[in-house]
Design an enzyme around this catalytic site. Sequence first.
Site, PDB file in Angstrom:
ATOM      1  N   HIS A  13       0.873  -1.190   0.000  1.00 39.76           N
ATOM      2  CA  HIS A  13       0.000   0.000   0.000  1.00 39.76           C
ATOM      3  C   HIS A  13       0.903   1.230   0.000  1.00 39.76           C
ATOM      4  O   HIS A  13       1.416   1.633   1.046  1.00 39.76           O
ATOM      5  CB  HIS A  13      -0.907   0.005   1.244  1.00 39.76           C
ATOM      6  CG  HIS A  13      -1.873   1.150   1.283  1.00 39.76           C
ATOM      7  ND1 HIS A  13      -3.196   0.991   1.622  1.00 39.76           N
ATOM      8  CD2 HIS A  13      -1.724   2.481   1.035  1.00 39.76           C
ATOM      9  CE1 HIS A  13      -3.822   2.155   1.587  1.00 39.76           C
ATOM     10  NE2 HIS A  13      -2.940   3.090   1.233  1.00 39.76           N
ATOM     11  N   HIS A  15       1.680   5.311  -1.627  1.00 37.23           N
ATOM     12  CA  HIS A  15       1.338   6.506  -2.417  1.00 37.23           C
ATOM     13  C   HIS A  15       2.630   7.089  -2.975  1.00 37.23           C
ATOM     14  O   HIS A  15       3.488   7.526  -2.200  1.00 37.23           O
ATOM     15  CB  HIS A  15       0.646   7.551  -1.535  1.00 37.23           C
ATOM     16  CG  HIS A  15      -0.647   7.060  -0.952  1.00 37.23           C
ATOM     17  ND1 HIS A  15      -1.862   7.218  -1.584  1.00 37.23           N
ATOM     18  CD2 HIS A  15      -0.915   6.369   0.191  1.00 37.23           C
ATOM     19  CE1 HIS A  15      -2.810   6.673  -0.853  1.00 37.23           C
ATOM     20  NE2 HIS A  15      -2.270   6.140   0.231  1.00 37.23           N
ATOM     21  N   HIS A 134     -10.420   1.194   1.377  1.00 37.85           N
ATOM     22  CA  HIS A 134     -10.185   2.102   2.508  1.00 37.85           C
ATOM     23  C   HIS A 134     -11.466   2.062   3.338  1.00 37.85           C
ATOM     24  O   HIS A 134     -12.442   2.722   2.998  1.00 37.85           O
ATOM     25  CB  HIS A 134      -9.889   3.519   2.010  1.00 37.85           C
ATOM     26  CG  HIS A 134      -9.606   4.487   3.122  1.00 37.85           C
ATOM     27  ND1 HIS A 134      -8.409   5.160   3.259  1.00 37.85           N
ATOM     28  CD2 HIS A 134     -10.365   4.878   4.175  1.00 37.85           C
ATOM     29  CE1 HIS A 134      -8.459   5.918   4.339  1.00 37.85           C
ATOM     30  NE2 HIS A 134      -9.625   5.772   4.915  1.00 37.85           N
ATOM     31  N   HIS A 168      -4.892  -0.927   5.644  1.00 39.96           N
ATOM     32  CA  HIS A 168      -4.422  -0.244   6.858  1.00 39.96           C
ATOM     33  C   HIS A 168      -5.405  -0.377   8.029  1.00 39.96           C
ATOM     34  O   HIS A 168      -5.973   0.608   8.494  1.00 39.96           O
ATOM     35  CB  HIS A 168      -4.099   1.233   6.593  1.00 39.96           C
ATOM     36  CG  HIS A 168      -5.085   1.989   5.739  1.00 39.96           C
ATOM     37  ND1 HIS A 168      -6.421   2.021   5.993  1.00 39.96           N
ATOM     38  CD2 HIS A 168      -4.904   2.742   4.638  1.00 39.96           C
ATOM     39  CE1 HIS A 168      -7.012   2.766   5.085  1.00 39.96           C
ATOM     40  NE2 HIS A 168      -6.109   3.208   4.253  1.00 39.96           N
ATOM     41  N   ASP A 240       1.327   2.476   3.565  1.00 37.18           N
ATOM     42  CA  ASP A 240       0.491   3.672   3.417  1.00 37.18           C
ATOM     43  C   ASP A 240       1.351   4.922   3.557  1.00 37.18           C
ATOM     44  O   ASP A 240       0.892   5.949   4.057  1.00 37.18           O
ATOM     45  CB  ASP A 240      -0.677   3.693   4.406  1.00 37.18           C
ATOM     46  CG  ASP A 240      -1.725   4.736   4.025  1.00 37.18           C
ATOM     47  OD1 ASP A 240      -1.714   5.204   2.877  1.00 37.18           O
ATOM     48  OD2 ASP A 240      -2.549   5.080   4.889  1.00 37.18           O
TER      49      ASP A 240
HETATM   50  C1  NCD Z   1      -3.497   9.100   2.111  1.00 41.01           C
HETATM   51  C2  NCD Z   1      -3.033  10.137   1.104  1.00 41.01           C
HETATM   52  O1  NCD Z   1      -2.550  11.192   1.514  1.00 41.01           O
HETATM   53  O2  NCD Z   1      -3.127   9.885  -0.106  1.00 41.01           O
HETATM   54  N1  NCD Z   1      -3.572   9.699   3.404  1.00 41.01           N
HETATM   55  C3  NCD Z   1      -3.535   9.052   4.595  1.00 41.01           C
HETATM   56  O3  NCD Z   1      -3.679   9.713   5.620  1.00 41.01           O
HETATM   57  N2  NCD Z   1      -3.322   7.768   4.678  1.00 41.01           N
HETATM   58  C4  NCD Z   1      -4.794   8.528   1.656  1.00 41.01           C
HETATM   59  C5  NCD Z   1      -5.219   7.313   2.417  1.00 41.01           C
HETATM   60  O4  NCD Z   1      -4.674   6.228   2.229  1.00 41.01           O
HETATM   61  O5  NCD Z   1      -6.121   7.441   3.238  1.00 41.01           O
HETATM   62 ZN    ZN Z   2      -3.335   5.068   1.564  1.00 47.36          ZN
END
Ligand code: NCD
Ligand code: ZN
Length: 337
Positions: A13, A15, A134, A168, A240
Amino acid sequence: MQTVILNSPFDMHLHLRDDEMLKLVAPLSSKTFSGALIMPNLMPPVDAKEALLFYKQRIKKAIGDNDFAPMMTLFFKNYSKEFLEDIKDEIIAVKLYPAGITTNSDGGVEVFDTVELAPTLNAMSELNIPLSIHGESNGYVMDRETEFLPVYESLAIAFPKLKIIMEHITTKEAVDLVQKYDNLYATITAHHLTLTLDDVLGNMLKPHLFCKPIVKSYKDREALVKIATSGHPKIMFGSDSAPHLKENKEKDNAAAGIFTAPIALQILVQLFNDNNKLENLQKFVSDNACNIYGLKPNKKTITFKEKDFKIPDFYEKGTQKVVPMYAGEILKWSIEA
Ligand code: NCD
Ligand code: ZN
Protein backbone atom coordinates in the site's frame (compact mmCIF):
# COMPACT_ATOMS: atom_id res chain seq x y z
CA MET A 1 26.36 -7.20 16.31
CA GLN A 2 23.08 -8.80 15.34
CA THR A 3 22.17 -9.01 11.65
CA VAL A 4 18.77 -9.47 10.01
CA ILE A 5 18.26 -10.32 6.35
CA LEU A 6 15.00 -9.82 4.49
CA ASN A 7 14.39 -11.26 1.04
CA SER A 8 12.38 -9.31 -1.47
CA PRO A 9 10.28 -7.04 0.77
CA PHE A 10 7.03 -5.75 -0.73
CA ASP A 11 5.04 -2.67 0.29
CA MET A 12 1.41 -3.54 -0.42
CA HIS A 13 0.00 0.00 0.00
CA LEU A 14 2.03 2.95 -1.26
CA HIS A 15 1.34 6.51 -2.42
CA LEU A 16 3.97 7.63 -4.91
CA ARG A 17 2.18 10.79 -6.12
CA ASP A 18 3.27 12.34 -9.41
CA ASP A 19 5.61 14.85 -11.06
CA GLU A 20 8.30 16.33 -8.78
CA MET A 21 7.09 14.54 -5.65
CA LEU A 22 7.22 11.20 -7.50
CA LYS A 23 10.83 11.91 -8.44
CA LEU A 24 11.70 12.54 -4.79
CA VAL A 25 9.89 9.60 -3.15
CA ALA A 26 10.00 6.79 -5.75
CA PRO A 27 13.76 6.10 -5.34
CA LEU A 28 13.30 6.01 -1.55
CA SER A 29 10.97 3.00 -1.96
CA SER A 30 12.69 1.30 -4.89
CA LYS A 31 16.02 1.22 -3.06
CA THR A 32 14.80 -1.18 -0.37
CA PHE A 33 11.55 -2.71 -1.66
CA SER A 34 11.18 -5.20 -4.51
CA GLY A 35 7.84 -3.78 -5.46
CA ALA A 36 4.79 -1.96 -4.21
CA LEU A 37 1.07 -1.74 -4.73
CA ILE A 38 0.58 1.78 -6.03
CA MET A 39 -2.44 3.78 -4.92
CA PRO A 40 -4.55 5.46 -7.62
CA ASN A 41 -5.68 8.59 -5.72
CA LEU A 42 -4.03 11.11 -8.00
CA MET A 43 -5.84 14.23 -9.13
CA PRO A 44 -7.72 13.16 -11.26
CA PRO A 45 -7.80 9.53 -10.05
CA VAL A 46 -6.35 6.70 -12.15
CA ASP A 47 -9.53 5.27 -13.70
CA ALA A 48 -8.66 4.56 -17.33
CA LYS A 49 -6.22 2.23 -19.05
CA GLU A 50 -4.20 4.83 -20.90
CA ALA A 51 -3.78 7.00 -17.80
CA LEU A 52 -2.73 3.96 -15.77
CA LEU A 53 -0.11 2.83 -18.29
CA PHE A 54 1.23 6.35 -18.61
CA TYR A 55 1.45 6.70 -14.80
CA LYS A 56 3.32 3.39 -14.63
CA GLN A 57 5.81 4.71 -17.20
CA ARG A 58 6.41 7.83 -15.13
CA ILE A 59 6.98 5.66 -12.05
CA LYS A 60 9.45 3.44 -13.93
CA LYS A 61 11.37 6.49 -15.02
CA ALA A 62 11.43 7.85 -11.46
CA ILE A 63 12.76 4.64 -9.83
CA GLY A 64 15.86 4.59 -12.01
CA ASP A 65 17.88 1.37 -12.23
CA ASN A 66 16.47 -0.25 -9.10
CA ASP A 67 14.79 -3.65 -9.49
CA PHE A 68 11.32 -2.60 -8.36
CA ALA A 69 7.87 -3.62 -9.61
CA PRO A 70 5.18 -0.93 -9.53
CA MET A 71 1.95 -2.92 -9.18
CA MET A 72 -0.82 -0.71 -10.42
CA THR A 73 -4.32 -0.26 -9.03
CA LEU A 74 -7.39 1.27 -10.59
CA PHE A 75 -9.65 3.71 -8.73
CA PHE A 76 -12.96 1.91 -8.09
CA LYS A 77 -16.00 2.95 -10.10
CA ASN A 78 -18.71 0.90 -11.73
CA TYR A 79 -16.79 -0.65 -14.61
CA SER A 80 -18.06 -2.97 -17.34
CA LYS A 81 -16.77 -6.52 -17.57
CA GLU A 82 -15.30 -5.74 -21.02
CA PHE A 83 -13.30 -2.85 -19.57
CA LEU A 84 -12.02 -4.98 -16.68
CA GLU A 85 -11.15 -7.84 -18.99
CA ASP A 86 -9.11 -5.49 -21.10
CA ILE A 87 -7.20 -3.92 -18.19
CA LYS A 88 -6.86 -7.05 -16.05
CA ASP A 89 -3.24 -7.89 -16.92
CA GLU A 90 -2.10 -4.36 -16.10
CA ILE A 91 -3.47 -4.18 -12.56
CA ILE A 92 -3.04 -6.03 -9.29
CA ALA A 93 -6.25 -4.74 -7.66
CA VAL A 94 -9.02 -2.17 -7.79
CA LYS A 95 -8.98 0.29 -4.89
CA LEU A 96 -12.26 1.44 -3.43
CA TYR A 97 -12.61 4.68 -1.46
CA PRO A 98 -15.81 5.82 0.22
CA ALA A 99 -16.55 9.24 -1.34
CA GLY A 100 -14.61 12.09 0.30
CA ILE A 101 -13.15 9.98 3.11
CA THR A 102 -9.48 10.85 2.53
CA THR A 103 -7.04 12.62 0.17
CA ASN A 104 -8.41 12.81 -3.43
CA SER A 105 -11.32 10.43 -2.91
CA ASP A 106 -14.23 12.64 -3.95
CA GLY A 107 -15.10 10.36 -6.86
CA GLY A 108 -15.44 7.34 -4.57
CA VAL A 109 -18.47 5.26 -3.62
CA GLU A 110 -21.41 7.13 -2.02
CA VAL A 111 -23.65 4.24 -0.99
CA PHE A 112 -22.58 0.69 -0.20
CA ASP A 113 -25.36 -1.30 -1.76
CA THR A 114 -24.36 -4.85 -2.67
CA VAL A 115 -26.99 -4.93 -5.43
CA GLU A 116 -25.73 -1.72 -7.01
CA LEU A 117 -22.10 -2.82 -6.73
CA ALA A 118 -22.84 -6.35 -7.95
CA PRO A 119 -22.15 -5.99 -11.71
CA THR A 120 -18.61 -4.66 -11.13
CA LEU A 121 -17.80 -6.88 -8.15
CA ASN A 122 -19.11 -10.02 -9.86
CA ALA A 123 -16.99 -9.22 -12.90
CA MET A 124 -13.93 -8.68 -10.68
CA SER A 125 -14.69 -11.91 -8.88
CA GLU A 126 -14.90 -13.87 -12.16
CA LEU A 127 -11.73 -12.25 -13.48
CA ASN A 128 -9.89 -12.81 -10.18
CA ILE A 129 -9.18 -9.14 -9.56
CA PRO A 130 -8.81 -8.36 -5.82
CA LEU A 131 -10.74 -5.48 -4.24
CA SER A 132 -8.74 -3.24 -1.94
CA ILE A 133 -10.76 -0.99 0.38
CA HIS A 134 -10.18 2.10 2.51
CA GLY A 135 -12.71 1.04 5.14
CA GLU A 136 -14.03 4.08 7.01
CA SER A 137 -17.48 5.58 7.54
CA ASN A 138 -17.96 9.34 7.82
CA GLY A 139 -18.94 9.08 11.49
CA TYR A 140 -17.03 10.06 14.63
CA VAL A 141 -13.35 9.91 13.73
CA MET A 142 -12.37 7.26 16.31
CA ASP A 143 -15.28 4.99 15.30
CA ARG A 144 -15.02 5.25 11.52
CA GLU A 145 -13.30 1.93 10.97
CA THR A 146 -15.54 -0.05 13.34
CA GLU A 147 -18.61 1.54 11.76
CA PHE A 148 -17.41 0.33 8.37
CA LEU A 149 -16.89 -3.30 9.45
CA PRO A 150 -20.50 -4.34 8.59
CA VAL A 151 -19.80 -3.22 5.01
CA TYR A 152 -16.75 -5.48 4.82
CA GLU A 153 -18.85 -8.25 6.25
CA SER A 154 -21.73 -7.83 3.77
CA LEU A 155 -19.29 -7.70 0.84
CA ALA A 156 -17.44 -10.78 2.07
CA ILE A 157 -20.73 -12.70 2.26
CA ALA A 158 -22.25 -11.39 -1.00
CA PHE A 159 -19.06 -12.00 -3.05
CA PRO A 160 -17.44 -15.09 -1.49
CA LYS A 161 -14.97 -15.59 -4.38
CA LEU A 162 -13.80 -11.97 -4.35
CA LYS A 163 -10.52 -11.35 -2.53
CA ILE A 164 -11.13 -8.32 -0.31
CA ILE A 165 -8.21 -6.51 1.28
CA MET A 166 -9.00 -4.40 4.34
CA GLU A 167 -6.39 -1.66 3.93
CA HIS A 168 -4.42 -0.24 6.86
CA ILE A 169 -6.51 -1.79 9.64
CA THR A 170 -6.26 0.06 12.96
CA THR A 171 -8.57 -1.59 15.49
CA LYS A 172 -8.92 -4.77 17.50
CA GLU A 173 -12.38 -5.26 15.96
CA ALA A 174 -10.88 -5.25 12.44
CA VAL A 175 -8.25 -7.76 13.57
CA ASP A 176 -11.08 -10.03 14.71
CA LEU A 177 -13.10 -9.60 11.51
CA VAL A 178 -10.31 -10.38 9.06
CA GLN A 179 -10.01 -13.82 10.62
CA LYS A 180 -13.73 -14.53 10.36
CA TYR A 181 -14.18 -14.74 6.55
CA ASP A 182 -11.99 -16.74 4.16
CA ASN A 183 -11.98 -14.00 1.53
CA LEU A 184 -10.89 -11.15 3.81
CA TYR A 185 -7.22 -10.11 4.10
CA ALA A 186 -5.58 -7.02 5.58
CA THR A 187 -2.60 -4.71 5.40
CA ILE A 188 -1.10 -3.01 8.45
CA THR A 189 1.20 0.05 8.44
CA ALA A 190 4.36 0.64 10.46
CA HIS A 191 2.79 3.70 12.07
CA HIS A 192 -0.32 1.91 13.31
CA LEU A 193 1.97 -0.73 14.83
CA THR A 194 4.00 1.84 16.75
CA LEU A 195 1.85 4.91 17.50
CA THR A 196 -1.26 5.64 19.54
CA LEU A 197 -3.36 8.81 19.63
CA ASP A 198 -1.22 9.94 22.57
CA ASP A 199 1.70 10.38 20.17
CA VAL A 200 -0.37 12.62 17.88
CA LEU A 201 -2.05 14.88 20.44
CA GLY A 202 -1.25 13.69 23.95
CA ASN A 203 1.37 16.40 24.33
CA MET A 204 2.21 18.96 21.64
CA LEU A 205 0.24 18.53 18.40
CA LYS A 206 2.22 16.48 15.85
CA PRO A 207 0.89 17.13 12.34
CA HIS A 208 3.39 14.72 10.77
CA LEU A 209 1.71 11.88 12.68
CA PHE A 210 -1.76 12.80 11.42
CA CYS A 211 -3.20 10.29 8.98
CA LYS A 212 -6.37 8.52 7.88
CA PRO A 213 -7.41 6.31 9.54
CA ILE A 214 -6.22 8.13 12.66
CA VAL A 215 -4.01 6.01 14.96
CA LYS A 216 -5.98 4.53 17.84
CA SER A 217 -5.72 3.21 21.40
CA TYR A 218 -3.18 1.04 23.23
CA LYS A 219 -5.61 -1.88 23.12
CA ASP A 220 -5.92 -1.54 19.35
CA ARG A 221 -2.18 -1.24 18.83
CA GLU A 222 -1.62 -4.32 20.95
CA ALA A 223 -4.03 -6.36 18.80
CA LEU A 224 -2.31 -5.14 15.61
CA VAL A 225 1.16 -5.95 16.93
CA LYS A 226 0.02 -9.36 18.05
CA ILE A 227 -1.39 -10.44 14.70
CA ALA A 228 1.37 -8.82 12.58
CA THR A 229 4.22 -10.32 14.60
CA SER A 230 2.53 -13.73 14.60
CA GLY A 231 3.15 -13.91 10.85
CA HIS A 232 -0.57 -14.61 10.31
CA PRO A 233 -0.95 -15.60 6.62
CA LYS A 234 -3.75 -13.10 5.90
CA ILE A 235 -1.80 -10.09 7.12
CA MET A 236 0.60 -8.13 4.92
CA PHE A 237 2.74 -5.07 5.35
CA GLY A 238 1.45 -1.98 3.53
CA SER A 239 3.20 1.22 4.55
CA ASP A 240 0.49 3.67 3.42
CA SER A 241 3.47 6.00 3.13
CA ALA A 242 1.63 9.15 2.04
CA PRO A 243 3.98 12.11 1.46
CA HIS A 244 2.70 15.67 1.53
CA LEU A 245 4.83 18.80 1.22
CA LYS A 246 6.17 19.99 4.59
CA GLU A 247 4.25 23.26 4.13
CA ASN A 248 0.98 21.36 3.59
CA LYS A 249 1.46 19.38 6.83
CA GLU A 250 2.47 22.33 8.98
CA LYS A 251 -0.55 24.59 8.59
CA ASP A 252 -4.23 24.98 9.38
CA ASN A 253 -6.17 22.26 7.50
CA ALA A 254 -3.08 20.06 7.46
CA ALA A 255 -3.17 17.16 4.98
CA ALA A 256 -3.57 13.59 6.27
CA GLY A 257 -0.73 11.17 5.58
CA ILE A 258 2.49 9.94 7.22
CA PHE A 259 5.68 9.57 5.20
CA THR A 260 7.46 6.35 6.17
CA ALA A 261 8.84 4.78 2.97
CA PRO A 262 12.58 5.11 3.76
CA ILE A 263 12.31 4.11 7.43
CA ALA A 264 9.47 1.60 7.65
CA LEU A 265 11.60 -1.54 7.33
CA GLN A 266 14.02 -0.42 10.04
CA ILE A 267 11.04 0.30 12.31
CA LEU A 268 9.62 -3.16 11.63
CA VAL A 269 12.92 -4.90 12.38
CA GLN A 270 13.06 -3.05 15.69
CA LEU A 271 9.43 -3.87 16.52
CA PHE A 272 9.66 -7.57 15.66
CA ASN A 273 12.98 -7.82 17.52
CA ASP A 274 11.55 -6.10 20.61
CA ASN A 275 8.70 -8.65 20.53
CA ASN A 276 11.07 -11.60 20.00
CA LYS A 277 9.32 -12.40 16.73
CA LEU A 278 12.02 -11.71 14.14
CA GLU A 279 11.37 -15.17 12.65
CA ASN A 280 7.97 -13.94 11.41
CA LEU A 281 9.09 -10.68 9.79
CA GLN A 282 9.81 -12.27 6.41
CA LYS A 283 6.20 -13.47 6.26
CA PHE A 284 4.82 -10.05 7.13
CA VAL A 285 6.93 -8.08 4.65
CA SER A 286 6.99 -10.52 1.74
CA ASP A 287 5.86 -14.16 1.90
CA ASN A 288 2.23 -13.49 2.82
CA ALA A 289 1.85 -10.92 0.03
CA CYS A 290 3.40 -13.40 -2.43
CA ASN A 291 0.82 -16.01 -1.44
CA ILE A 292 -2.18 -13.70 -1.35
CA TYR A 293 -1.48 -11.77 -4.54
CA GLY A 294 0.61 -14.40 -6.37
CA LEU A 295 3.73 -12.22 -6.51
CA LYS A 296 7.13 -13.46 -7.55
CA PRO A 297 9.94 -12.41 -5.22
CA ASN A 298 13.03 -10.93 -6.89
CA LYS A 299 16.65 -11.37 -5.85
CA LYS A 300 16.80 -8.30 -3.65
CA THR A 301 18.07 -8.94 -0.12
CA ILE A 302 18.22 -6.22 2.48
CA THR A 303 20.60 -6.56 5.41
CA PHE A 304 20.02 -4.79 8.72
CA LYS A 305 22.61 -4.26 11.44
CA GLU A 306 21.85 -3.44 15.04
CA LYS A 307 23.47 -0.02 14.75
CA ASP A 308 22.00 3.43 15.46
CA PHE A 309 20.30 5.15 12.54
CA LYS A 310 19.36 8.82 12.85
CA ILE A 311 16.24 9.52 10.82
CA PRO A 312 16.77 12.61 8.64
CA ASP A 313 14.85 15.78 9.54
CA PHE A 314 13.50 15.82 5.99
CA TYR A 315 14.00 14.43 2.49
CA GLU A 316 14.30 16.98 -0.27
CA LYS A 317 14.73 17.40 -4.03
CA GLY A 318 14.32 20.69 -5.88
CA THR A 319 11.22 22.43 -4.48
CA GLN A 320 9.97 19.27 -2.76
CA LYS A 321 10.53 18.75 0.95
CA VAL A 322 8.87 16.03 3.05
CA VAL A 323 9.24 15.20 6.73
CA PRO A 324 9.34 11.50 7.67
CA MET A 325 7.80 9.92 10.74
CA TYR A 326 10.18 10.11 13.74
CA ALA A 327 12.23 12.87 12.03
CA GLY A 328 15.47 13.44 13.91
CA GLU A 329 15.00 10.44 16.20
CA ILE A 330 17.30 7.44 16.55
CA LEU A 331 16.32 3.94 15.48
CA LYS A 332 18.28 0.94 16.72
CA TRP A 333 18.59 -0.69 13.28
CA SER A 334 20.26 0.50 10.09
CA ILE A 335 20.25 -0.84 6.56
CA GLU A 336 23.68 -1.99 5.42
CA ALA A 337 24.75 -0.17 2.27
C1 NCD B 1 -3.50 9.10 2.11
C2 NCD B 1 -3.03 10.14 1.10
O1 NCD B 1 -2.55 11.19 1.51
O2 NCD B 1 -3.13 9.88 -0.11
N1 NCD B 1 -3.57 9.70 3.40
C3 NCD B 1 -3.54 9.05 4.60
O3 NCD B 1 -3.68 9.71 5.62
N2 NCD B 1 -3.32 7.77 4.68
C4 NCD B 1 -4.79 8.53 1.66
C5 NCD B 1 -5.22 7.31 2.42
O4 NCD B 1 -4.67 6.23 2.23
O5 NCD B 1 -6.12 7.44 3.24
ZN1 ZN C 1 -3.33 5.07 1.56
